[in-house]
Design a protein around this motif. Structure first.
Motif, PDB file in Angstrom:
ATOM      1  N   LYS A   1       1.319   5.880  -6.607  1.00 23.39           N
ATOM      2  CA  LYS A   1       2.755   5.611  -6.728  1.00 23.39           C
ATOM      3  C   LYS A   1       3.249   4.971  -5.434  1.00 23.39           C
ATOM      4  N   THR A   2       3.841   3.789  -5.563  1.00 22.96           N
ATOM      5  CA  THR A   2       4.173   2.980  -4.387  1.00 22.96           C
ATOM      6  C   THR A   2       5.660   2.660  -4.329  1.00 22.96           C
ATOM      7  N   ALA A   3       6.213   2.758  -3.128  1.00 29.05           N
ATOM      8  CA  ALA A   3       7.572   2.286  -2.861  1.00 29.05           C
ATOM      9  C   ALA A   3       7.475   0.979  -2.087  1.00 29.05           C
ATOM     10  N   VAL A   4       8.264   0.000  -2.491  1.00 30.05           N
ATOM     11  CA  VAL A   4       8.315  -1.285  -1.795  1.00 30.05           C
ATOM     12  C   VAL A   4       9.694  -1.405  -1.151  1.00 30.05           C
ATOM     13  N   ILE A   5       9.717  -1.489   0.161  1.00 29.65           N
ATOM     14  CA  ILE A   5      10.965  -1.613   0.915  1.00 29.65           C
ATOM     15  C   ILE A   5      10.986  -2.994   1.550  1.00 29.65           C
ATOM     16  N   GLY A   6      11.971  -3.794   1.154  1.00 26.80           N
ATOM     17  CA  GLY A   6      12.036  -5.192   1.549  1.00 26.80           C
ATOM     18  C   GLY A   6      11.552  -6.036   0.398  1.00 26.80           C
ATOM     19  N   LEU A   7      12.472  -6.698  -0.303  1.00 23.72           N
ATOM     20  CA  LEU A   7      12.137  -7.384  -1.550  1.00 23.72           C
ATOM     21  C   LEU A   7      12.350  -8.890  -1.461  1.00 23.72           C
ATOM     22  N   GLY A   8      12.046  -9.441  -0.289  1.00 23.21           N
ATOM     23  CA  GLY A   8      12.001 -10.886  -0.156  1.00 23.21           C
ATOM     24  C   GLY A   8      10.739 -11.412  -0.812  1.00 23.21           C
ATOM     25  N   ILE A   9      10.298 -12.597  -0.407  1.00 25.82           N
ATOM     26  CA  ILE A   9       9.172 -13.228  -1.083  1.00 25.82           C
ATOM     27  C   ILE A   9       7.909 -12.384  -0.977  1.00 25.82           C
ATOM     28  N   MET A  10       7.627 -11.800   0.197  1.00 22.84           N
ATOM     29  CA  MET A  10       6.402 -11.002   0.341  1.00 22.84           C
ATOM     30  C   MET A  10       6.494  -9.696  -0.423  1.00 22.84           C
TER      31      MET A  10
END
Length: 320
Positions: free
Chosen positions: A4-13
């Protein structure tokens, strides 16, 4: 079970990684956060099983792994919060822009003992692995140095323009964003580097990042790494690293085109992947699972990323 993953920062990368994590059987993006509502909506479209949290802390709380794709300055606070909560970490490069802050971050993460790696995208790629194997096997002869050449018509490049911070001196610029990859690669092959001299050039607007960089670095034994970065003029993008051997040399272009020369023209020696980005990201994620399991892996360590950051920041300040 998938991670289970959280992604913080949703720009191109961040969006790219969320998309490829959703495609990978080992990962499930569950939580997303970014201060920009439009970026959140775009990320949900490619990771529809996830949800947008109100705060980054909420995203960290529901995940086993936290991927930090936000700009460098806020990254430290999120990384500390994730480590203190016992979460695994995958950080975008550069590790930071303030060396003292990054040293403190690395020390804290190592004390916490959570699995952590930095996303230098060539780390698990076939190009770096192939050159490393050839160098260790001695088929290239003595490794005598490296050349790094990067040229762009404009910076940021067209696909990067949404990340406006990339054009400013404080956190952006091609030396941090691109040369850092090749410094990591070079140190993996040649060993630790130090700066002999570095000469950045900046535009008249003091807020903006460098448009030129010339530098010479050396290993402890004096093997040179020559660097040239140039922005401007009508030209295609060029990104090349040449590892030079006494018998044969290898040139990696655009991060994945692998060529060799025995003194004549460089010739491609490996089939190009049909989707280079997908191939690279899958390899990184495969090794990230190994990292989280405490197994040997090819990803960049915190100490490697810190060494690269120190070199980059010294280069940007100018060394004579």
């Amino acid at each position: 079970m998938s991670v289970k993953t959280a992604v913080i920062g949703l720009g191109i990368m961040g969006r790219r990684m969320a998309e490829h994590m959703a495609l990978h059987p080992g990962f499930t993006p569950v939580a997303l956060w970014d201060p920009d509502p439009a970026a959140c909506r775009a990320a949900l479209a490619i990771a529809p099983g996830a949800f947008v949290t109100k705060t980054p802390e909420e995203a960290i709380a529901v995940a086993d792994l936290v991927y930090l794709a936000c700009p460098p300055v806020p990254r430290k606070a999120y990384a500390l919060a994730a480590a203190d909560a016992g979460k695994s970490l995958f950080l975008e490069k550069p590790l930071g822009v303030d060396v003292a802050e990054s040293k403190a971050l690395v020390a804290h993460l190592e004390k916490r003992g959570v699995p952590a790696a930095v996303n230098f995208t060539q780390a698990a790629g076939t190009a770096l692995s192939g050159v490393n194997e050839a160098a260790l096997a001695g088929t290239m002869g003595d490794i005598v140095g490296a050349d790094i050449v990067v040229t762009y018509a404009a910076w940021p490049r067209e696909w990067q323009k949404a990340a406006d911070w990339l054009r400013f001196k404080g956190e952006g610029g091609p030396t941090r964003e691109v040369i850092s990859h090749f410094l990591f690669f070079s140190e993996r092959i040649l060993g630790e580097l130090s700066i002999v001299w570095a000469r950045p050039s900046y535009p008249s607007d003091a807020r903006l990042c460098e448009t030129q960089m010339l530098a010479r670095l050396e290993t402890h034994s004096g093997r040179p790494v020559s660097i040239m970065v140039s922005v401007g003029g009508a030209q295609p993008d060029l990104q090349e690293l040449t590892i030079k051997g006494s018998r044969s040399s290898r040139r990696i272009s655009e991060f994945y085109i692998d060529q060799a020369s025995d003194g004549g023209p460089f010739v491609e020696i490996a089939e190009r992947p049909k989707d280079p980005r997908a191939t690279s990201l899958k390899a990184q994620l495969d090794d990230l699972l190994l990292c989280m399991a405490g197994k040997p892996n090819r990803l960049a360590t915190l100490s490697e990323a810190l060494r690269v950051q120190i070199l980059v920041e010294q280069m940007l300040s100018g060394q004579s």
